[in-house]
Design an enzyme around this catalytic site. Structure first.
Site, PDB file in Angstrom:
ATOM      1  N   LYS A 111       0.832  -1.214   0.000  1.00 57.69           N
ATOM      2  CA  LYS A 111       0.000   0.000   0.000  1.00 57.69           C
ATOM      3  C   LYS A 111       0.865   1.262   0.000  1.00 57.69           C
ATOM      4  CE  LYS A 111      -4.215  -2.015   1.878  1.00 57.69           C
ATOM      5  NZ  LYS A 111      -4.855  -2.446   3.119  1.00 57.69           N
ATOM      6  N   LYS A 189      -6.513  -9.439 -13.214  1.00 59.78           N
ATOM      7  CA  LYS A 189      -7.458  -9.762 -12.143  1.00 59.78           C
ATOM      8  C   LYS A 189      -8.548  -8.690 -12.087  1.00 59.78           C
ATOM      9  CE  LYS A 189      -7.834 -10.661  -7.244  1.00 59.78           C
ATOM     10  NZ  LYS A 189      -7.283 -11.165  -6.040  1.00 59.78           N
ATOM     11  N   LYS A 192     -12.080  -3.341  -8.767  1.00 58.59           N
ATOM     12  CA  LYS A 192     -12.734  -2.026  -8.887  1.00 58.59           C
ATOM     13  C   LYS A 192     -11.755  -0.984  -9.386  1.00 58.59           C
ATOM     14  CE  LYS A 192     -15.611  -3.270  -5.236  1.00 58.59           C
ATOM     15  NZ  LYS A 192     -14.959  -4.250  -4.374  1.00 58.59           N
TER      16      LYS A 192
END
Ligand code: ADP
Ligand code: TRP
Length: 323
Positions: A111, A189, A192
Site C-alpha cells: 500500500k 485480475k 474495482k
C-alpha cells in the site's frame, strides 16, 4: 460445528470477482457452520477519508449480502465499529507483538508503494484484524490469497499473548476461496480499481454493454478454438452448469457448422447473470428503499457479536491483570 469469521471491506458495489472470490463462499459457509461476517469499516478508515462515502459503501455491502441471500437469523452480521471490544483486545495484542512482525507485512508495504500515506493506522492494521478474528474464537477465516499473511499474524499474536499470560485465545486457521482469481475485461485480475469489472447488479442495456466490452478476436465461429485461456470461456465456466459448459467447449474445439459465435456466447453470459443475480437485483432495490430494515439487521447482529466478543475480552483482561 465450525465457526467461520471474515471481515468484508466496504469498497462499493460487488463485481463478478467479489462474488465468486468471496461472497458466494461466505453464503455457502453459512450453511456449513456458524458464520460471523462483519463490515470492516474501521479498517476502511486507513484508506477512505470521506465520511459520506464510507457510510454509503458500508450500506452497499450490507445491502448486497442481504439481497443475495444472507440470512441474518443464521449468520451473525454486523458493522465492525459497533463492537468496541475488538479495539480493546487489539490494544492487548499490540503490547505483545514485536515491531519486526508488523514490519514484515507485505500488505502494508504494497500500500505504501502504491502511494498511500504510511499512517500508524495502516501499520497497525494487522493487529486490529488479529483482534477481529481472536475476539470471536473463530476456527477458520475465509480470505483471499493476499490476506493469508494477516491470518498468520493473528496466529502469532494469539500465541505471543498465550506465551506471556497462559492459554487464552483460540488459534485460527485460514481457508482460501475455491475461485481466487476471476479475470476482468482486460484479462488482468478483476478489480474495482482497474476499470475492468462486470458488476453483478447491472442489468439490461448496461449489462449487455459491459459484456460487449469483453475482447474477442476475428476468428469465425467455424474455426476450431481452444477454450482454455479464453476469457469468454473462463466466465462461462463460472456461470453455467458444467455439462452445458462442456458441450459449448466441445463445439468450440470442433468448429465447423456448430462452432459457437462470440455473439451467442456473450448472450449466454448475460442470460446466466440474469438467472444468478436477477432476484438479488430486485431484492437490492427493495432494501435500498428500506434502510431502516438494514439498520435493524446490523444492530441486532452487533448485539450478538458484542456478547461473544465481551466474553473473550473479559477472559483476556483477567489473564493479564486488568480485572
Ligand atoms: P477489489 O480488488 O475490486 O477492490 P476487494 O479488494 O474489495 O476487491 O475484494 C473483496 C473480496 O473479493 C476479497 O475477498 C477478494 O479476495 C475478492 N476478490 C476481489 N477481486 C477478485 C477477483 N478478481 N477474483 C477473485 N476474488 C476477488
Ligand atoms: N483485511 C481484510 C481485507 O482486506 C478485511 C478484514 C478485516 C478481515 N478484518 C478481518 C478479513 C478479519 C478476515 C478476518 O479483505
Amino acid at each position: 460445528m465450525k465457526r467461520f469469521l471474515s471481515g468484508i471491506q466496504p469498497s462499493g458495489l460487488p463485481h463478478l470477482g467479489n462474488w465468486f472470490g468471496a461472497m458466494a463462499m461466505h453464503l455457502e459457509l453459512a450453511r456449513e457452520g456458524e458464520a460471523y461476517w462483519f463490515i470492516a469499516d474501521l479498517h476502511a478508515l486507513t484508506t477512505v477519508k470521506d465520511a459520506a462515502k464510507l457510510r454509503e459503501m458500508t450500506r452497499e455491502v450490507a445491502v448486497s449480502y442481504l439481497a443475495m441471500g444472507l440470512d441474518p437469523e443464521r449468520t451473525c452480521f454486523w458493522r465492525q465499529s459497533d463492537v468496541p471490544e475488538v479495539t480493546e483486545v487489539a490494544w492487548l495484542l499490540g503490547t505483545v507483538s514485536g515491531m519486526g512482525l508488523l514490519e514484515r507485512g507485505h500488505s502494508y508495504k504494497d500500500k505504501v508503494a502504491q502511494g498511500l500515506t504510511p499512517s500508524v493506522g495502516l501499520f497497525y492494521y494487522p493487529v486490529l484484524m488479529a483482534a477481529d478474528i481472536i475476539c470471536f474464537d473463530a476456527d477458520e477465516v475465509p480470505v483471499g490469497k493476499d490476506q493469508i499473511q494477516h491470518v498468520e499474524f493473528a496466529q502469532d499474536m494469539a500465541g505471543a499473548f498465550d506465551a506471556v499470560y497462559g492459554p487464552t485465545f483460540k488459534r485460527p486457521e485460514w481457508r482460501l476461496s475455491k475461485t481466487p482469481k476471476v479475470s476482468g475485461l482486460d484479462g488482468q485480475k478483476m478489480s474495482k480499481s482497474y476499470g475492468n469489472a462486470l458488476w453483478i447488479f447491472e442489468e439490461g442495456k448496461a449489462l449487455t454493454k459491459g459484456i460487449g466490452r469483453l475482447p474477442t478476436d476475428s476468428r469465425a465461429p467455424s474455426e476450431p478454438k481452444d477454450p482454455d485461456g479464453m476469457l469468454i470461456f473462463e466466465w462461462l465456466k463460472l456461470l453455467i452448469p458444467a455439462d452445458e459448459y462442456e458441450a459449448l467447449a466441445t463445439r468450440a474445439r470442433e468448429g465447423g457448422d456448430k462452432g459457437p459465435g462470440y455473439g451467442e456466447l456473450k448472450k449466454r453470459i448475460a442470460c446466466a447473470m440474469d438467472e444468478l443475480f436477477g432476484a438479488g437485483r430486485e431484492e437490492r432495490k427493495k432494501l435500498l428503499a428500506h434502510p431502516e430494515h438494514v439498520e435493524r439487521v446490523l444492530a441486532s447482529g452487533a448485539e450478538r457479536a458484542r456478547s461473544a466478543a465481551r466474553a473473550v475480552r473479559d477472559r483476556a483482561y483477567k489473564a493479564c491483570g486488568l480485572r
